[in-house]
Design a protein around this motif. Sequence first.
Motif, mmCIF file in Angstrom:
data_model
loop_
_atom_site.group_PDB
_atom_site.id
_atom_site.type_symbol
_atom_site.label_atom_id
_atom_site.label_comp_id
_atom_site.label_asym_id
_atom_site.label_seq_id
_atom_site.Cartn_x
_atom_site.Cartn_y
_atom_site.Cartn_z
ATOM 1 N N ASN A 294 0.829 -1.200 0.000
ATOM 2 C CA ASN A 294 0.000 0.000 0.000
ATOM 3 C C ASN A 294 0.867 1.254 0.000
ATOM 4 O OD1 ASN A 294 -2.552 1.084 -0.021
ATOM 5 N ND2 ASN A 294 -2.859 0.960 2.196
ATOM 6 N N HIS A 295 1.645 1.434 -1.091
ATOM 7 C CA HIS A 295 2.444 2.645 -1.321
ATOM 8 C C HIS A 295 3.657 2.791 -0.404
ATOM 9 C CE1 HIS A 295 -0.770 4.059 -3.942
ATOM 10 N NE2 HIS A 295 -1.635 3.901 -2.957
ATOM 11 N N GLY A 296 3.818 1.899 0.564
ATOM 12 C CA GLY A 296 4.890 2.069 1.545
ATOM 13 C C GLY A 296 4.571 3.095 2.609
ATOM 14 N N TRP A 297 3.270 3.371 2.814
ATOM 15 C CA TRP A 297 2.905 4.392 3.792
ATOM 16 C C TRP A 297 2.471 3.781 5.126
ATOM 17 C CZ3 TRP A 297 -1.863 7.066 1.020
ATOM 18 C CH2 TRP A 297 -2.918 6.162 0.915
ATOM 19 N N THR A 298 2.214 4.668 6.072
ATOM 20 C CA THR A 298 1.891 4.223 7.432
ATOM 21 C C THR A 298 0.416 3.892 7.601
ATOM 22 O OG1 THR A 298 1.537 6.514 8.133
ATOM 23 C CG2 THR A 298 3.756 5.578 8.451
ATOM 24 N N ARG A 299 -0.413 4.373 6.710
ATOM 25 C CA ARG A 299 -1.846 4.142 6.864
ATOM 26 C C ARG A 299 -2.150 2.645 6.822
ATOM 27 N NH1 ARG A 299 -5.929 7.012 2.774
ATOM 28 N NH2 ARG A 299 -4.380 8.662 3.092
ATOM 29 N N LYS B 43 4.582 6.920 15.627
ATOM 30 C CA LYS B 43 3.654 7.915 15.099
ATOM 31 C C LYS B 43 4.026 9.310 15.575
ATOM 32 C CE LYS B 43 -1.277 8.956 14.659
ATOM 33 N NZ LYS B 43 -2.650 8.543 15.011
ATOM 34 N N LYS B 44 3.953 10.252 14.636
ATOM 35 C CA LYS B 44 4.233 11.643 14.963
ATOM 36 C C LYS B 44 2.928 12.372 15.286
ATOM 37 C CE LYS B 44 8.407 11.791 12.144
ATOM 38 N NZ LYS B 44 9.127 12.440 11.031
ATOM 39 N N GLU B 45 3.050 13.553 15.862
ATOM 40 C CA GLU B 45 1.869 14.280 16.329
ATOM 41 C C GLU B 45 1.134 14.998 15.206
ATOM 42 O OE1 GLU B 45 3.002 16.835 19.495
ATOM 43 O OE2 GLU B 45 3.561 15.191 20.853
ATOM 44 N N GLU C 109 0.865 12.794 8.879
ATOM 45 C CA GLU C 109 0.869 11.371 9.205
ATOM 46 C C GLU C 109 -0.038 10.577 8.276
ATOM 47 O OE1 GLU C 109 2.645 8.421 11.529
ATOM 48 O OE2 GLU C 109 2.965 10.581 11.559
ATOM 49 N N ALA C 110 -1.104 11.188 7.798
ATOM 50 C CA ALA C 110 -2.051 10.500 6.929
ATOM 51 C C ALA C 110 -1.424 10.095 5.591
ATOM 52 C CB ALA C 110 -3.277 11.367 6.688
#
Length: 386
Positions: free
Chosen positions: A213-218, A229-231, A236-237
């Motif tokens: 999934n794109h290499g993202w955190t979602r 996770k950052k604030e 972050e999204a």
Amino acid sequence: MKYELASSTWDNAEREAIARVVESDMFTMGKNVAAFEESFAAFFGKKYAVMANSGSSANLIALASLFFRKENPLKAGDEVIVPCISWATTFHPLQQYGLKLRFVDIDLETLNYDIEKLKNAITPNTKMIVTVSILGNPCDFDAIEQLCDKHNLILFDDNCESMGGKMGGKFTGTRGLVNTFSTFFSHHISTMEGGLVLTDDKEIYNLLRAMRNHGWTRGQESDSPLFEKKEDDFFEAYRFILPGYNVRPGEMHGAIGLEQMKKLPKLVDERRKNADYFVSLFKDDKRFIIQKEIGESSWFCFTMIVRPELALERKEVLEKLREANIEHRIITGGCFLKHDVIQYYDYSVHSRENADIAHDRGWFVGNHPHDIRKEIDYLYETLKSF
């Protein structure tokens, strides 16, 4: 009469599942994919399943996860042992990530690794063994696991054509650190297109989800070991942490998969019944080598090889099959070393003689998830004249 290579496993249940997704107006990966992953992992007794848009993509992200894990990651230039016979996308991700492939011959009867040759092929540079249970027939996983333990090797199980096979009471596709499956049309279950990776490793599970999934955190779990996770929720999204892909399946694929999983035991059982009949007719035929079952094969198809000591040529047999309207094709992808694409690979060859014989003198005809004894009789009568 026509004897086809493959047939559909669908009925109204799958069409109704598609209709429900259409009615929901939500087509991208969501709750149906998640439910299918959960069902798939539970069936095979593994902690985690990650669905992709094909078995080839499953192989890609499974391999990628091994490069990005924190401890003992694979690196470009590492040596990996592979069988001479498999499908192209067993091998392509290995080449694309810069690994050096060491090809090992098969046993001419099982079509899987010749275990003695596999033992002798391991070098101090070997980091991983890729297993492929050819066309439903399980590898000798007990012996291969012992080799992996002895030499501290990763076991990568490409199970894309062998769903439902068993060895020692354990399903194929469950013995590796990562295990891949395909749900393409002709395979044991079908979601139109699709594939899955199974693992018990939490870090690899999260890596798979990110790489898909794109290499993202979602979509990461709240306790993901990959990042903190950052604030800044705005950033972050859309925060990218790995060089990933977009190989997501759609909701239709997940919804169909849920229906197909209900049928899997019966579909495999029907294939095994057909195989019993096929073997009863051809087991004593001195012209052909048929696949010797190891454990409990899920019998993707029926392979036949003209015995190398005979003057009979394969082309004579295939012409007879064409005249009789019996569909047939090369065994998996044949010996990969014979394909033009090998020029782009960094590789060595430990052994290949039997793979060349299977490539040059073998073929397979279809097995199906329903009774095909009439078709098998037709094949038998067609080949009687040789």
